[in-house]
Design an enzyme around this catalytic site. Structure first.
Site, PDB file in Angstrom:
ATOM      1  N   ARG A  87     -29.730  20.689 -26.506  1.00  0.00           N
ATOM      2  CA  ARG A  87     -29.099  22.116 -26.505  1.00  0.00           C
ATOM      3  C   ARG A  87     -27.685  21.962 -26.407  1.00  0.00           C
ATOM      4  O   ARG A  87     -26.976  22.703 -26.866  1.00  0.00           O
ATOM      5  CB  ARG A  87     -29.463  22.810 -25.142  1.00  0.00           C
ATOM      6  CG  ARG A  87     -31.190  23.084 -24.919  1.00  0.00           C
ATOM      7  CD  ARG A  87     -31.360  23.990 -23.980  1.00  0.00           C
ATOM      8  NE  ARG A  87     -30.707  25.149 -23.993  1.00  0.00           N
ATOM      9  CZ  ARG A  87     -29.813  25.477 -23.081  1.00  0.00           C
ATOM     10  NH1 ARG A  87     -29.480  24.599 -22.097  1.00  0.00           N
ATOM     11  NH2 ARG A  87     -29.227  26.636 -23.022  1.00  0.00           N
ATOM     12  N   CYS A 144     -26.870   7.729 -32.500  1.00  0.00           N
ATOM     13  CA  CYS A 144     -25.590   7.516 -33.417  1.00  0.00           C
ATOM     14  C   CYS A 144     -25.064   8.730 -33.827  1.00  0.00           C
ATOM     15  O   CYS A 144     -25.016   9.149 -35.274  1.00  0.00           O
ATOM     16  CB  CYS A 144     -26.279   6.701 -34.522  1.00  0.00           C
ATOM     17  SG  CYS A 144     -24.954   5.886 -35.535  1.00  0.00           S
ATOM     18  N   PRO A 195     -39.733  36.495 -18.050  1.00  0.00           N
ATOM     19  CA  PRO A 195     -38.603  35.988 -17.461  1.00  0.00           C
ATOM     20  C   PRO A 195     -38.145  34.656 -18.309  1.00  0.00           C
ATOM     21  O   PRO A 195     -36.900  34.237 -17.983  1.00  0.00           O
ATOM     22  CB  PRO A 195     -39.311  35.613 -15.912  1.00  0.00           C
ATOM     23  CG  PRO A 195     -40.411  36.351 -15.889  1.00  0.00           C
ATOM     24  CD  PRO A 195     -40.945  36.507 -17.330  1.00  0.00           C
ATOM     25  N   GLY A 196     -38.912  33.998 -18.928  1.00  0.00           N
ATOM     26  CA  GLY A 196     -38.384  33.036 -19.903  1.00  0.00           C
ATOM     27  C   GLY A 196     -38.032  31.840 -18.999  1.00  0.00           C
ATOM     28  O   GLY A 196     -38.786  31.642 -18.051  1.00  0.00           O
ATOM     29  N   ARG A 197     -36.856  30.932 -19.184  1.00  0.00           N
ATOM     30  CA  ARG A 197     -36.495  29.966 -18.698  1.00  0.00           C
ATOM     31  C   ARG A 197     -36.354  30.067 -17.050  1.00  0.00           C
ATOM     32  O   ARG A 197     -36.216  28.904 -16.427  1.00  0.00           O
ATOM     33  CB  ARG A 197     -35.134  29.250 -19.217  1.00  0.00           C
ATOM     34  CG  ARG A 197     -33.938  30.140 -18.733  1.00  0.00           C
ATOM     35  CD  ARG A 197     -32.668  29.743 -19.452  1.00  0.00           C
ATOM     36  NE  ARG A 197     -32.570  30.263 -20.706  1.00  0.00           N
ATOM     37  CZ  ARG A 197     -32.004  29.605 -21.761  1.00  0.00           C
ATOM     38  NH1 ARG A 197     -31.228  28.509 -21.584  1.00  0.00           N
ATOM     39  NH2 ARG A 197     -31.971  30.162 -22.952  1.00  0.00           N
TER      40      ARG A 197
END
Length: 466
Positions: free
Chosen positions: A363, A394, A320-322
């Site tokens: 991300r 920066c 299912p991952g995230r």
């Protein structure tokens, strides 16, 4: 020809209004349904509480920025997948958020753990996860990583190249082991997601191609090697996916390959892993599919293709991952400055600078990921104002939340919370500008505890040999 810094593309449309999916809220204090972990609420005093803990308490005790992980929510999502995919093997993706506690939570809720490095494997083993329920991924596993997996007795190593087949055979002979393996294939599917997280089209680094015949050759080599126990095929078409159309094509092609090998050798492989990459809700535009609905659709797809090929349904697994760790976490920041910028044509944009940025969530800068945010420490009487939440680094591209309606009375010292930050935030955190990676705080039943402490300057200086 005009040459432009990469940040130029970010600012080229700076004068455009809010994106179409973003609506001005009637109540700027309201929490969008489906965006936050299940224990998050706004108290009578207006401050957010998660797991029964006031976020102001966490900010005061451990500082900001900080990641907050809702243990109740994490466990509930893991259970939901285990229940919906009964009869399947379900693997938690350690790469989304890896800690001893997270791996232990996943295992306690009946999930295996998928790792893609020696570091992640070591964490899972330290958490007490049964090695037989661990899978090791990776397109360039080192000899040391393969050796650790083999000696620990992991349940499967997902092969990604011909070179790796030879390496595993040699290590299996050295240690007198029979090693369970799967072969990762590229099914030629273009998942509807960002190119950096689409993983089943031909022109990328993962897997062996079905179309060119490489996948079949790899499977035949594994099946012929007495040192290897070929468990089956692994396919993964991408991440942050909101429909099962891509899985239809992937299942058809992987089961076709499965059947082809069985016809050629007279032996049917016992397993098929369909990967995962199911999407979560970061903003109002995202509409994830509930686990039960996903399971029903994928079961129907697999059964249909097995009937068409006249083969026995193999054992199935999913990752299912995230969608387990992502919604369970939030990031908490303190506002440092608020700046109103006049744009070409007289338009305005409000820049809200916080004490984190691309070091704790890269991300948005890496591939334009969208997030939401809310004022976290009080209830506002202000009006909604289109704002951009930015970091302290920066870089002009140091943007955390590109577009969000926040109160027009946000001021330095306020707390801002960003939901859906449990996956790939701490996992991808870095030390750009010598920033210190934030801590991860677990909350449950009115109590909080530190899962991963905040980095210190001494930690960084300890690596610098002068």
């Amino acid at each position: 020809m005009t040459h432009m810094h990469v940040a130029g593309s970010i600012h080229a449309d700076a004068v455009t209004p809010a994106p179409k999916w973003l609506r001005e809220p009637d109540d700027v204090n309201a929490l969008m349904p489906g965006l936050w972990s299940q224990t998050v609420e706004r108290g009578a005093d207006g401050a957010l509480r998660v797991g029964g803990v006031d976020v102001r308490t966490i900010a005061a005790e451990v500082g900001t920025p900080a990641y907050i992980m809702d243990e109740v929510d994490f466990r509930a999502r893991a259970r939901a997948y285990a229940t919906a995919f009964a009869g399947w093997e379900v693997y938690y993706a350690a790469k989304s958020f890896c800690s001893i506690a997270a791996c232990r939570w996943a295992a306690e809720e009946g999930l295996g753990v998928d790792v893609c490095s020696g570091g992640e494997l070591t964490v899972a083993l330290r958490a007490g996860v049964n090695p037989a329920t661990i899978g090791l991924h990776g397109n360039n596993k080192t000899i040391e990583e393969l050796e650790l997996a083999i000696t620990a007795g992991v349940g499967r190593i997902v092969i990604d190249s011909f070179i790796e087949i030879d390496r595993i055979i040699e290590l299996a002979r050295t240690h007198g082991r029979t090693v369970p393996v799967m072969v990762r294939v590229t099914a030629g599917v273009e998942a509807h997601t960002h190119e950096y997280i689409a993983t089943a089209h031909e022109d990328q680094k993962f897997g062996l191609s079905i179309a060119t015949g490489e996948a079949l050759i790899a499977l035949e080599r594994c099946q012929a090697a007495p040192e290897l126990d070929l468990r089956g095929i692994h396919s993964h078409i991408g991440s942050q996916i909101f429909d099962t159309a891509g899985f239809e094509v992937a299942v058809r092609r992987t089961l076709g390959l499965h059947a082809e090998l069985a016809r050629a050798t007279g032996q049917q492989m016992p397993e098929l892993d369909l990967g995962g990459g199911f999407g979560i809700r970061y903003t109002a535009q995202d509409q994830p599919i509930p686990p039960a609905e996903l399971a029903a659709q994928l079961n129907e797809i697999v059964d249909h293709e097995c009937r068409a090929l006249e083969i026995t349904r193999p054992g199935l697994s999913i990752e299912p991952g995230r969608s387990i760790s992502g919604p369970a976490g939030m990031a908490l920041y303190e506002v440092g400055t608020v700046k109103d910028v006049t744009l070409d044509g007289g338009a305005h944009r409000c820049y809200i600078s916080v004490d984190g940025g691309m070091s704790d969530n890269i991300r948005p800068a890496l591939y334009g990921a969208e997030y939401s945010a809310t004022l976290a420490d009080r209830r506002s009487a202000g009006l909604p104002r289109l704002s951009r939440v930015v970091g302290k680094h920066c870089e002009s591209g140091d943007i955390l939340v590109r577009d969000e309606f926040l109160p027009d009375d946000v001021t330095p010292g306020d707390l801002i919370a960003v939901p859906a930050s449990g996956a790939y935030s701490r996992a991808m955190a870095n030390n750009y500008n010598h920033a210190l990676r934030p801590p991860v705080i677990a909350v449950a039943d009115g109590k909080w505890r530190t899962l991963i402490r905040r980095e210190t300057l001494e930690d960084l200086l300890g690596l610098d040999q002068g």
